[in-house]
Design a protein around this motif. Structure first.
Motif, PDB file in Angstrom:
ATOM      1  N   UNK A  67       0.749  -1.292  -0.061  1.00 47.55           N
ATOM      2  CA  UNK A  67      -0.170  -0.032   0.007  1.00 47.55           C
ATOM      3  C   UNK A  67       1.279   1.155  -0.173  1.00 47.55           C
ATOM      4  N   UNK A  68       1.901   1.126   0.756  1.00 44.54           N
ATOM      5  CA  UNK A  68       2.905   2.385   0.990  1.00 44.54           C
ATOM      6  C   UNK A  68       3.631   2.488  -0.450  1.00 44.54           C
ATOM      7  N   UNK A  69       3.932   1.459  -1.146  1.00 46.74           N
ATOM      8  CA  UNK A  69       4.527   1.633  -2.428  1.00 46.74           C
ATOM      9  C   UNK A  69       3.546   2.354  -3.508  1.00 46.74           C
ATOM     10  N   UNK A  70       2.201   1.874  -3.430  1.00 45.96           N
ATOM     11  CA  UNK A  70       1.137   2.477  -4.439  1.00 45.96           C
ATOM     12  C   UNK A  70       0.906   3.731  -4.080  1.00 45.96           C
ATOM     13  N   UNK A  81       5.213   7.255   4.084  1.00 46.58           N
ATOM     14  CA  UNK A  81       6.167   7.007   5.087  1.00 46.58           C
ATOM     15  C   UNK A  81       5.798   6.427   6.230  1.00 46.58           C
ATOM     16  N   UNK A  82       4.283   6.901   6.564  1.00 45.76           N
ATOM     17  CA  UNK A  82       3.805   6.232   7.770  1.00 45.76           C
ATOM     18  C   UNK A  82       3.404   4.775   7.568  1.00 45.76           C
ATOM     19  N   UNK A  87       5.163  -0.869   8.764  1.00 40.49           N
ATOM     20  CA  UNK A  87       5.495  -2.092   8.242  1.00 40.49           C
ATOM     21  C   UNK A  87       6.862  -2.750   8.570  1.00 40.49           C
ATOM     22  N   UNK A  88       7.581  -1.560   9.196  1.00 43.32           N
ATOM     23  CA  UNK A  88       8.929  -1.942   9.689  1.00 43.32           C
ATOM     24  C   UNK A  88       9.957  -2.137   8.400  1.00 43.32           C
ATOM     25  N   UNK A  89       9.782  -1.418   7.433  1.00 41.65           N
ATOM     26  CA  UNK A  89      10.596  -1.469   6.227  1.00 41.65           C
ATOM     27  C   UNK A  89      11.784  -0.434   6.579  1.00 41.65           C
ATOM     28  N   UNK A  90      13.004  -0.862   6.448  1.00 39.35           N
ATOM     29  CA  UNK A  90      14.005  -0.176   7.353  1.00 39.35           C
ATOM     30  C   UNK A  90      14.564   1.065   6.114  1.00 39.35           C
ATOM     31  N   UNK A  91      14.582   0.417   4.697  1.00 38.56           N
ATOM     32  CA  UNK A  91      14.960   1.434   3.743  1.00 38.56           C
ATOM     33  C   UNK A  91      13.999   2.276   2.967  1.00 38.56           C
TER      34      UNK A  91
END
Length: 258
Positions: A67-70, A81-82, A87-91
């Motif tokens: 969803x963030x990528x979309x 970003x939120x 989702x604990x994506x570090x990069x």
């Protein structure tokens, strides 16, 4: 009675297997949509990426990273970003920088990549992308600096050498440009854009035979690479070989939008 029970058990087992098979197919299809969405995102085809993300969301609306990528594709940076943090994506800063760059939002792209670099999670690709941002905005000195930083982290990066070649050519540093393009080819033998790049330098310097060879080397690896035909057309025009120039230009026109 015993036979009847056996038949019931067999029937139930078949039904269960059927449900499992359908579930596997269903999951496979949804995962395939996400895979395709990310593939097209990597290629910079935003419309197709959006299409496959939307297909994926028809059956899976809980994947926060997807969803963030979309949201990034729509330029909703704050929301993306939120979701990345949840989702604990570090990069995520690198991901946001990449997507902003695809949207031609150079200011935000530079900001996100700078955040990635400052966080200590940077990689050669972060420096590479910043180099291309500076190149596209005409800041060639900064571009050269960042392409060289990318090469410090990955000394065999053909894309970093390509960027360095483009930048040096723009800075009128012709020998350095040729060297960089040849290094790109050294590490990626079929790098057609690098062959065309070095061909452009030779053509500009009126080294016609070397330019002709470079453009034709590109076509050995990809006969549909439009920029090689444009280079040959320009070269033949300078040599006053009118018919060849027209022939190559027509081929360029045929392929340029494909």
């Amino acid at each position: 009675m015993i036979k009847k029970n056996k038949r019931v058990k067999i029937f139930c087992a078949i039904v269960a297997i059927g449900f499992i098979a359908l579930s596997i197919i269903y999951v496979g299809c949804t995962n395939s949509n996400l895979k395709d969405a990310r593939k097209y995102l990597d290629k910079g085809n935003l419309e197709k990426a959006k299409y496959y993300y939307e297909k994926y969301f028809e059956s899976n609306s809980n994947n926060k990273s997807a969803i963030a990528e979309y949201e990034l594709l729509k330029g909703n940076y704050k929301k993306a970003k939120e979701l990345f943090i949840e989702a604990k994506i570090s990069d995520y800063s690198s991901k946001m920088g990449r997507c902003a760059l695809l949207l031609n939002d150079f200011e935000n792209s530079l900001k996100f990549y700078s955040e990635a670099i400052k966080s200590g999670s940077e990689n050669s690709n972060d420096y590479l992308e910043v180099g291309f941002i500076y190149f596209k905005t005409g800041k060639y000195e900064k571009a050269k600096e960042y392409f060289k930083k990318a090469l410090l982290l990955d000394p065999e990066s053909p894309n970093a050498y390509l960027g360095l070649g483009k930048t040096c050519f723009a800075r009128l540093e012709y020998d350095e440009a040729i060297s960089a393009y040849k290094s790109a080819i050294k590490y990626k033998k079929d790098f057609v854009e690098a062959y065309v790049g070095v061909g452009d330098v030779y053509e500009f310097l009126d080294q016609y035979n070397s330019a002709d060879e470079s453009y034709k080397n590109a076509l050995k690896y990809n006969q549909k690479f439009a920029k090689a035909y444009l280079g040959l057309s320009t070269l033949k025009l300078k040599q006053q070989k009118w018919d060849e120039s027209v022939k190559y230009f027509k081929k360029y026109e045929e392929l340029k939008d494909k």
